[in-house]
Design a protein around this motif. Sequence first.
Motif, mmCIF file in Angstrom:
data_model
loop_
_atom_site.group_PDB
_atom_site.id
_atom_site.type_symbol
_atom_site.label_atom_id
_atom_site.label_comp_id
_atom_site.label_asym_id
_atom_site.label_seq_id
_atom_site.Cartn_x
_atom_site.Cartn_y
_atom_site.Cartn_z
ATOM 1 N N GLU A 40 -0.859 9.814 -8.868
ATOM 2 C CA GLU A 40 -0.739 8.634 -8.006
ATOM 3 C C GLU A 40 0.498 8.754 -7.118
ATOM 4 O O GLU A 40 0.445 8.447 -5.926
ATOM 5 C CB GLU A 40 -0.645 7.361 -8.849
ATOM 6 N N SER A 43 -0.201 11.248 -4.387
ATOM 7 C CA SER A 43 -1.066 10.656 -3.379
ATOM 8 C C SER A 43 -0.281 9.687 -2.499
ATOM 9 O O SER A 43 -0.474 9.633 -1.285
ATOM 10 C CB SER A 43 -2.239 9.944 -4.050
ATOM 11 N N LEU A 44 0.616 8.917 -3.104
ATOM 12 C CA LEU A 44 1.444 7.982 -2.338
ATOM 13 C C LEU A 44 2.410 8.714 -1.423
ATOM 14 O O LEU A 44 2.728 8.237 -0.337
ATOM 15 C CB LEU A 44 2.203 7.046 -3.279
ATOM 16 N N ARG A 48 -0.828 7.353 1.608
ATOM 17 C CA ARG A 48 -2.172 6.770 1.581
ATOM 18 C C ARG A 48 -2.269 5.732 0.479
ATOM 19 O O ARG A 48 -2.179 6.058 -0.693
ATOM 20 C CB ARG A 48 -3.199 7.879 1.357
ATOM 21 N N ALA A 49 -2.465 4.481 0.885
ATOM 22 C CA ALA A 49 -2.667 3.393 -0.068
ATOM 23 C C ALA A 49 -3.129 2.169 0.701
ATOM 24 O O ALA A 49 -2.937 2.077 1.916
ATOM 25 C CB ALA A 49 -1.394 3.082 -0.833
ATOM 26 N N SER A 50 -3.755 1.228 0.002
ATOM 27 C CA SER A 50 -4.212 -0.002 0.626
ATOM 28 C C SER A 50 -3.921 -1.178 -0.298
ATOM 29 O O SER A 50 -4.292 -1.167 -1.463
ATOM 30 C CB SER A 50 -5.712 0.069 0.909
ATOM 31 N N HIS A 69 -5.708 0.047 -3.883
ATOM 32 C CA HIS A 69 -6.426 1.315 -3.747
ATOM 33 C C HIS A 69 -5.443 2.449 -3.458
ATOM 34 O O HIS A 69 -4.819 2.485 -2.401
ATOM 35 C CB HIS A 69 -7.460 1.227 -2.630
ATOM 36 N N VAL A 70 -5.295 3.347 -4.423
ATOM 37 C CA VAL A 70 -4.528 4.579 -4.251
ATOM 38 C C VAL A 70 -5.542 5.706 -4.380
ATOM 39 O O VAL A 70 -6.038 5.965 -5.474
ATOM 40 C CB VAL A 70 -3.414 4.721 -5.310
#
Length: 164
Positions: A40, A43-44, A48-50, A69-70
């Motif tokens: 996670e 990815s962060l 990218r995240a919502s 959302h990750v």
Amino acid sequence: MAKSKDKDNGRKMIAQNKKARHDYHILDTYECGLVLMGTEVKSLRLGRASLVDGFVQIDNGEAWLHNIHVPEYVQGTWTNHAAKRKRKLLLHRAEIDKLQAKSQETGHTIVPLALYFKDSRVKVEIALAKGKKEYDKRQTLREKQDTRETNRAIAAARRRQRQG
């Protein structure tokens, strides 16, 4: 020589929830940490995240962040995380108790406002918020538009003054 900090104290923004500021009156804000898996964080780091549709729920004295959302890490293996799992928030006991008491009042909720890195740690800014009525939303948009028009008029007057 010491390293110079960014102008915003080492904060690197990942995602913001602009919809929350439109839909809610923000009463109080808190900065808290997140319990995350390694994939996670990776990815962060890609930015990218919502936060849309995210909310905080307090269960058994623990604060949990839902519907964030990750996306899965592209180079992740079988250890990859679920994209929309609930994540534990790291807050002091007094803050959790205060949030729980306030959020049980009618019309109050806890929403995430921003997700960012602060000195290599992932932080989330959450807010105790009260839902806006439709006419409040229209009023806010009208005020924002009026200030924008005022600022444009002032800037145009300054440009004319410099030229003339």
